[in-house]
Write a protein that holds these residues in place. Structure first.
Motif, PDB file in Angstrom:
ATOM      1  N   TYR A 127       0.838  -1.195   0.000  1.00 32.17           N
ATOM      2  CA  TYR A 127       0.000   0.000   0.000  1.00 32.17           C
ATOM      3  C   TYR A 127       0.877   1.249   0.000  1.00 32.17           C
ATOM      4  O   TYR A 127       2.005   1.246   0.500  1.00 32.17           O
ATOM      5  CB  TYR A 127      -0.903   0.023   1.232  1.00 32.17           C
ATOM      6  CG  TYR A 127      -1.878  -1.121   1.280  1.00 32.17           C
ATOM      7  CD1 TYR A 127      -2.987  -1.156   0.436  1.00 32.17           C
ATOM      8  CD2 TYR A 127      -1.691  -2.179   2.166  1.00 32.17           C
ATOM      9  CE1 TYR A 127      -3.876  -2.217   0.468  1.00 32.17           C
ATOM     10  CE2 TYR A 127      -2.578  -3.242   2.209  1.00 32.17           C
ATOM     11  CZ  TYR A 127      -3.660  -3.258   1.355  1.00 32.17           C
ATOM     12  OH  TYR A 127      -4.536  -4.316   1.383  1.00 32.17           O
ATOM     13  N   LEU A 132      -1.752   4.476   3.530  1.00 30.85           N
ATOM     14  CA  LEU A 132      -2.827   3.566   3.102  1.00 30.85           C
ATOM     15  C   LEU A 132      -3.819   4.248   2.160  1.00 30.85           C
ATOM     16  O   LEU A 132      -5.009   3.909   2.135  1.00 30.85           O
ATOM     17  CB  LEU A 132      -3.566   2.999   4.318  1.00 30.85           C
ATOM     18  CG  LEU A 132      -2.708   2.231   5.323  1.00 30.85           C
ATOM     19  CD1 LEU A 132      -3.530   1.862   6.550  1.00 30.85           C
ATOM     20  CD2 LEU A 132      -2.121   0.985   4.678  1.00 30.85           C
ATOM     21  N   GLY A 137      -5.717   1.748   0.130  1.00 26.92           N
ATOM     22  CA  GLY A 137      -6.175   0.572   0.862  1.00 26.92           C
ATOM     23  C   GLY A 137      -7.674   0.366   0.847  1.00 26.92           C
ATOM     24  O   GLY A 137      -8.145  -0.744   1.096  1.00 26.92           O
ATOM     25  N   VAL A 162      -8.551  -2.253   4.279  1.00 29.75           N
ATOM     26  CA  VAL A 162      -7.711  -1.966   5.437  1.00 29.75           C
ATOM     27  C   VAL A 162      -8.537  -1.537   6.647  1.00 29.75           C
ATOM     28  O   VAL A 162      -8.063  -1.607   7.787  1.00 29.75           O
ATOM     29  CB  VAL A 162      -6.626  -0.920   5.118  1.00 29.75           C
ATOM     30  CG1 VAL A 162      -5.674  -1.447   4.058  1.00 29.75           C
ATOM     31  CG2 VAL A 162      -7.236   0.397   4.688  1.00 29.75           C
ATOM     32  N   ALA A 187      -2.129  -2.633   7.607  1.00 35.60           N
ATOM     33  CA  ALA A 187      -1.279  -1.440   7.642  1.00 35.60           C
ATOM     34  C   ALA A 187       0.200  -1.801   7.653  1.00 35.60           C
ATOM     35  O   ALA A 187       1.051  -0.982   7.289  1.00 35.60           O
ATOM     36  CB  ALA A 187      -1.625  -0.586   8.861  1.00 35.60           C
ATOM     37  N   ALA A 210       2.045  -1.105   4.336  1.00 34.93           N
ATOM     38  CA  ALA A 210       2.209   0.238   3.784  1.00 34.93           C
ATOM     39  C   ALA A 210       3.682   0.534   3.554  1.00 34.93           C
ATOM     40  O   ALA A 210       4.560   0.019   4.259  1.00 34.93           O
ATOM     41  CB  ALA A 210       1.610   1.275   4.724  1.00 34.93           C
TER      42      ALA A 210
END
Length: 203
Positions: free
Chosen positions: A72, A76, A79, A83, A90, A93
Motif C-alpha cells: 500500500y 494507506l 487501501g 484496510v 497497515a 504500507a
C-alpha cells in the motif's frame, strides 16, 4: 450400495490439468512466516517447503512462476475499505516499519511479482493478462492464507478461464480447521485441491 459423494452429486466435479501450468505463489511473506509477524501462522514451515518444491520443479521444467505481494502507498491511500476491515494490513504500507511484506522465498530472474491491494491476485492487477500472454491454462496455487487470498485467487482464476489447482500442502492458515474447511469448499465449487506429489508430477 455405495455411499454418496461428500458434497452430493451437484458438487466436486474436476476442472483437471491443461498442458501449460504456471505456479502462482500468493503473498508468502514475512508477515505470515516470522513468529512475531502481524499475521504469524502457527506452523508455516511445511507450506514454505512445499511451495519451494513447486517453484523448483517449475523452474527445472521451464514453467512460469509468478509471485504476489501486498503493498500500500504511504498512509494507506490505496487501501480502500479492506484496510478498515483488516487493520493489520497497515503493516504492508510503504512507510510501515518491519519490512513485513518482504517475500519469504526469493523470486528468480524474470519471475514477475504482481503487487496487489485486495485478497484476489486478479483484482485490479495485470495477472490475468500476464498469464494469458504466456499461454498458461492451469494455475497451480500456493501460499497464504488458505481462507483469504488463496481462496479468493483460486476462485477468480476459474472466473478468468484458468484451471485452478490448489496444492494442499503448499498453503497454510491460522488454524488447521480454517485450512481444511476452506480447502473442502474450494474443492467442491471453485478449484481442484491436489496433493503435492500430483502437482510436482504435472510440473
Amino acid at each position: 450400495m455405495s455411499a454418496p459423494a461428500p458434497h452430493g452429486p451437484a458438487f466436486s466435479g474436476r476442472v483437471g490439468w491443461g498442458s501449460r501450468p504456471a505456479v502462482l505463489v500468493v503473498d508468502l511473506c514475512r508477515a505470515y512466516t516470522e513468529p512475531d509477524g502481524p499475521f504469524a501462522l502457527p506452523d508455516p514451515g511445511p507450506a514454505v517447503e512445499a511451495t519451494s518444491a513447486l517453484v523448483e520443479a517449475a523452474r527445472a521444467s521451464g514453467r512460469p512462476v509468478v509471485w504476489t505481494a501486498v503493498r500500500y502507498a504511504a498512509g494507506l491511500a490505496d487501501g480502500g475499505l479492506f484496510v478498515r476491515k483488516v487493520p493489520a494490513l497497515a503493516a504492508f504500507a510503504e512507510d510501515a516499519p518491519g519490512d513485513w511484506g518482504a517475500l519469504t522465498l526469493e523470486p528468480g530472474p524474470g519471475e514477475p511479482v504482481v503487487v496487489k491491494q485486495y485478497a484476489s491476485a486478479f483484482s485490479g492487477t495485470s495477472l490475468a493478462a500476464t498469464l494469458h500472454a504466456a499461454g498458461v491454462d492451469t494455475v497451480v496455487v500456493a501460499g497464504v492464507s488458505t481462507s483469504g487470498c488463496v481462496r479468493a485467487t483460486a476462485t477468480d482464476a476459474l472466473t478468468a478461464g484458468f484451471r485452478p489447482q490448489v496444492v494442499r500442502q503448499a498453503c497454510a492458515d491460522r488454524s488447521a480447521t480454517l485450512h481444511d474447511t476452506n480447502l473442502a469448499d474450494l474443492d467442491a465449487k471453485y478449484a481442484d485441491v491436489v496433493d503435492l506429489p500430483e502437482a510436482l508430477a504435472h510440473l
